[in-house]
Write a protein that holds these residues in place. Sequence first.
Motif, PDB file in Angstrom:
ATOM      1  N   ARG A 187       0.822  -1.223   0.000  1.00 15.98           N
ATOM      2  CA  ARG A 187       0.000   0.000   0.000  1.00 15.98           C
ATOM      3  C   ARG A 187       0.847   1.261   0.000  1.00 15.98           C
ATOM      4  O   ARG A 187       0.551   2.222  -0.700  1.00 15.98           O
ATOM      5  N   VAL A 188       1.946   1.276   0.793  1.00 17.04           N
ATOM      6  CA  VAL A 188       2.708   2.524   0.937  1.00 17.04           C
ATOM      7  C   VAL A 188       3.727   2.725  -0.186  1.00 17.04           C
ATOM      8  O   VAL A 188       4.198   3.840  -0.404  1.00 17.04           O
ATOM      9  N   PHE A 243       7.969 -18.562   2.148  1.00 18.89           N
ATOM     10  CA  PHE A 243       8.273 -17.127   2.042  1.00 18.89           C
ATOM     11  C   PHE A 243       7.714 -16.575   0.729  1.00 18.89           C
ATOM     12  O   PHE A 243       7.030 -15.543   0.706  1.00 18.89           O
ATOM     13  N   ARG A 244       7.968 -17.296  -0.350  1.00 15.91           N
ATOM     14  CA  ARG A 244       7.478 -16.852  -1.662  1.00 15.91           C
ATOM     15  C   ARG A 244       5.954 -16.862  -1.698  1.00 15.91           C
ATOM     16  O   ARG A 244       5.332 -15.946  -2.246  1.00 15.91           O
ATOM     17  N   ARG A 245       5.356 -17.895  -1.083  1.00 17.95           N
ATOM     18  CA  ARG A 245       3.886 -17.994  -1.077  1.00 17.95           C
ATOM     19  C   ARG A 245       3.256 -16.835  -0.314  1.00 17.95           C
ATOM     20  O   ARG A 245       2.252 -16.279  -0.738  1.00 17.95           O
ATOM     21  N   ASP A 246       3.824 -16.478   0.855  1.00 22.12           N
ATOM     22  CA  ASP A 246       3.248 -15.386   1.651  1.00 22.12           C
ATOM     23  C   ASP A 246       3.334 -14.058   0.896  1.00 22.12           C
ATOM     24  O   ASP A 246       2.415 -13.239   0.962  1.00 22.12           O
ATOM     25  N   ILE A 247       4.442 -13.861   0.169  1.00 22.63           N
ATOM     26  CA  ILE A 247       4.559 -12.630  -0.622  1.00 22.63           C
ATOM     27  C   ILE A 247       3.536 -12.635  -1.754  1.00 22.63           C
ATOM     28  O   ILE A 247       2.861 -11.634  -2.000  1.00 22.63           O
ATOM     29  N   GLU A 248       3.386 -13.796  -2.395  1.00 23.29           N
ATOM     30  CA  GLU A 248       2.410 -13.882  -3.491  1.00 23.29           C
ATOM     31  C   GLU A 248       0.972 -13.736  -2.992  1.00 23.29           C
ATOM     32  O   GLU A 248       0.108 -13.270  -3.732  1.00 23.29           O
ATOM     33  N   ALA A 249       0.714 -14.109  -1.729  1.00 27.03           N
ATOM     34  CA  ALA A 249      -0.629 -13.982  -1.152  1.00 27.03           C
ATOM     35  C   ALA A 249      -0.950 -12.529  -0.802  1.00 27.03           C
ATOM     36  O   ALA A 249      -2.104 -12.186  -0.531  1.00 27.03           O
ATOM     37  N   SER A 250       0.055 -11.670  -0.798  1.00 26.25           N
ATOM     38  CA  SER A 250      -0.144 -10.264  -0.430  1.00 26.25           C
ATOM     39  C   SER A 250      -0.243  -9.413  -1.692  1.00 26.25           C
ATOM     40  O   SER A 250      -0.220  -9.928  -2.805  1.00 26.25           O
ATOM     41  N   GLY A 251      -0.327  -8.106  -1.496  1.00 24.71           N
ATOM     42  CA  GLY A 251      -0.381  -7.166  -2.614  1.00 24.71           C
ATOM     43  C   GLY A 251       0.970  -6.888  -3.230  1.00 24.71           C
ATOM     44  O   GLY A 251       1.120  -5.938  -4.007  1.00 24.71           O
ATOM     45  N   LEU A 252       1.967  -7.711  -2.897  1.00 21.77           N
ATOM     46  CA  LEU A 252       3.314  -7.531  -3.443  1.00 21.77           C
ATOM     47  C   LEU A 252       3.600  -8.572  -4.512  1.00 21.77           C
ATOM     48  O   LEU A 252       3.028  -9.667  -4.506  1.00 21.77           O
ATOM     49  N   GLU A 253       4.522  -8.229  -5.387  1.00 22.72           N
ATOM     50  CA  GLU A 253       4.975  -9.152  -6.415  1.00 22.72           C
ATOM     51  C   GLU A 253       6.486  -9.306  -6.261  1.00 22.72           C
ATOM     52  O   GLU A 253       7.206  -8.323  -6.089  1.00 22.72           O
ATOM     53  N   LEU A 254       6.927 -10.566  -6.323  1.00 25.49           N
ATOM     54  CA  LEU A 254       8.353 -10.847  -6.154  1.00 25.49           C
ATOM     55  C   LEU A 254       9.096 -10.532  -7.462  1.00 25.49           C
ATOM     56  O   LEU A 254       8.756 -11.056  -8.516  1.00 25.49           O
ATOM     57  N   VAL A 255      10.104  -9.673  -7.374  1.00 28.94           N
ATOM     58  CA  VAL A 255      10.910  -9.332  -8.549  1.00 28.94           C
ATOM     59  C   VAL A 255      12.178 -10.172  -8.569  1.00 28.94           C
ATOM     60  O   VAL A 255      12.675 -10.564  -9.614  1.00 28.94           O
ATOM     61  N   ASP A 256      12.699 -10.448  -7.387  1.00 30.90           N
ATOM     62  CA  ASP A 256      13.957 -11.174  -7.269  1.00 30.90           C
ATOM     63  C   ASP A 256      13.954 -11.908  -5.927  1.00 30.90           C
ATOM     64  O   ASP A 256      13.360 -11.418  -4.957  1.00 30.90           O
ATOM     65  N   PHE A 257      14.595 -13.075  -5.891  1.00 32.04           N
ATOM     66  CA  PHE A 257      14.615 -13.864  -4.661  1.00 32.04           C
ATOM     67  C   PHE A 257      15.956 -14.569  -4.523  1.00 32.04           C
ATOM     68  O   PHE A 257      16.518 -15.060  -5.501  1.00 32.04           O
ATOM     69  N   GLU A 258      16.479 -14.591  -3.284  1.00 27.44           N
ATOM     70  CA  GLU A 258      17.678 -15.401  -3.033  1.00 27.44           C
ATOM     71  C   GLU A 258      17.690 -15.859  -1.575  1.00 27.44           C
ATOM     72  O   GLU A 258      17.033 -15.265  -0.721  1.00 27.44           O
ATOM     73  N   VAL A 259      18.410 -16.962  -1.335  1.00 28.00           N
ATOM     74  CA  VAL A 259      18.716 -17.353   0.030  1.00 28.00           C
ATOM     75  C   VAL A 259      20.195 -17.062   0.227  1.00 28.00           C
ATOM     76  O   VAL A 259      21.027 -17.495  -0.565  1.00 28.00           O
ATOM     77  N   SER A 260      20.494 -16.258   1.262  1.00 29.59           N
ATOM     78  CA  SER A 260      21.883 -15.870   1.495  1.00 29.59           C
ATOM     79  C   SER A 260      22.128 -15.838   2.992  1.00 29.59           C
ATOM     80  O   SER A 260      21.313 -15.276   3.741  1.00 29.59           O
ATOM     81  N   SER A 261      23.231 -16.433   3.419  1.00 28.12           N
ATOM     82  CA  SER A 261      23.580 -16.494   4.852  1.00 28.12           C
ATOM     83  C   SER A 261      22.410 -16.966   5.713  1.00 28.12           C
ATOM     84  O   SER A 261      22.191 -16.446   6.807  1.00 28.12           O
ATOM     85  N   GLY A 262      21.648 -17.943   5.203  1.00 24.42           N
ATOM     86  CA  GLY A 262      20.551 -18.507   5.986  1.00 24.42           C
ATOM     87  C   GLY A 262      19.299 -17.652   6.051  1.00 24.42           C
ATOM     88  O   GLY A 262      18.384 -17.949   6.814  1.00 24.42           O
ATOM     89  N   ASN A 263      19.247 -16.575   5.259  1.00 25.99           N
ATOM     90  CA  ASN A 263      18.059 -15.719   5.209  1.00 25.99           C
ATOM     91  C   ASN A 263      17.438 -15.751   3.816  1.00 25.99           C
ATOM     92  O   ASN A 263      18.156 -15.819   2.816  1.00 25.99           O
ATOM     93  N   CYS A 264      16.086 -15.650   3.783  1.00 22.15           N
ATOM     94  CA  CYS A 264      15.398 -15.411   2.519  1.00 22.15           C
ATOM     95  C   CYS A 264      15.406 -13.909   2.257  1.00 22.15           C
ATOM     96  O   CYS A 264      15.123 -13.115   3.167  1.00 22.15           O
TER      97      CYS A 264
END
Lengths: 219, 64
Positions: free
Chosen positions: A139-140, A191-212
Amino acid sequence: MTDDESPGDGPSTGSVRATYDRIAAHFSKTREYAWPEIETFLDDRSGAVGLDVGCGNGRHTELLAERCERALGVDLSREMLATARERSAERGFDYGLAQADASSLPVRNDRVDIAVFVATLPHLPTRESRVVALDELARVLSREGRALVSAWSTEHDRFDADEGFDTSVEWTLPGGEGVERFYHIYDPDEFRRDIEASGLELVDFEVSSGNCYGTVRPE
Amino acid sequence: MKEDLLDIVCCPLDKHDLELDATEREDGEIVTGTLTCTECGETYPIEDGIPNLLPPDMRDEAPA
């Protein structure tokens, strides 16, 4: 470990706030530097307004203040905000601060060009509240706005799980006293599913140092 | 907080404009005061220069 979500003694938003109010000074000292993944995201980006949701001591809000005409850091914990104010004054950074909840952001629609939502989503106590917080970020953000969302992941060496789960992770204060913090540990697909369930769209994704890490834009 | 923060922030509940009532200012910053939603009338305190824009039901929750 706790999976009790009853009010009062479960992993409520209030208990996460109380924990950070308590550990703020020590926590801040151990969070001196920005994470490299955040610096990479911010590389070559600029805008009118930057927003740091869950700003802690402001180490990433400082980077937004350098790249944006104006920046705002919000956090649930008043004591963390006090450490951010002190640190920004010492270092000569000029940005706004407000006490706020990620699931009901006090920020105008379409106002933010660059946002970071780092290591904060996993502290929200239910999936519903996490998706609402992602909706608030959508939204913001302005039409061309981009945000970086991060969450601790099951891919981290310390966890032995394939699916996301709720847990509590101890913070050890000087002197040895332990204080519990609620976390939802995300598996990457979730993580990807929760983003897709929201009003956001994933542009890029990585797992790095144990974080999404997800770079997102509004749908 | 600086007064121009009002260009960015809004009521956390209904996202409408906030009206500033400053009771203490120092070096161009508002140290103490209130922000009131022009739509729902909810009032948010500014203390130690930092506005508390939590939804009212979270404001008094779980002090340390």
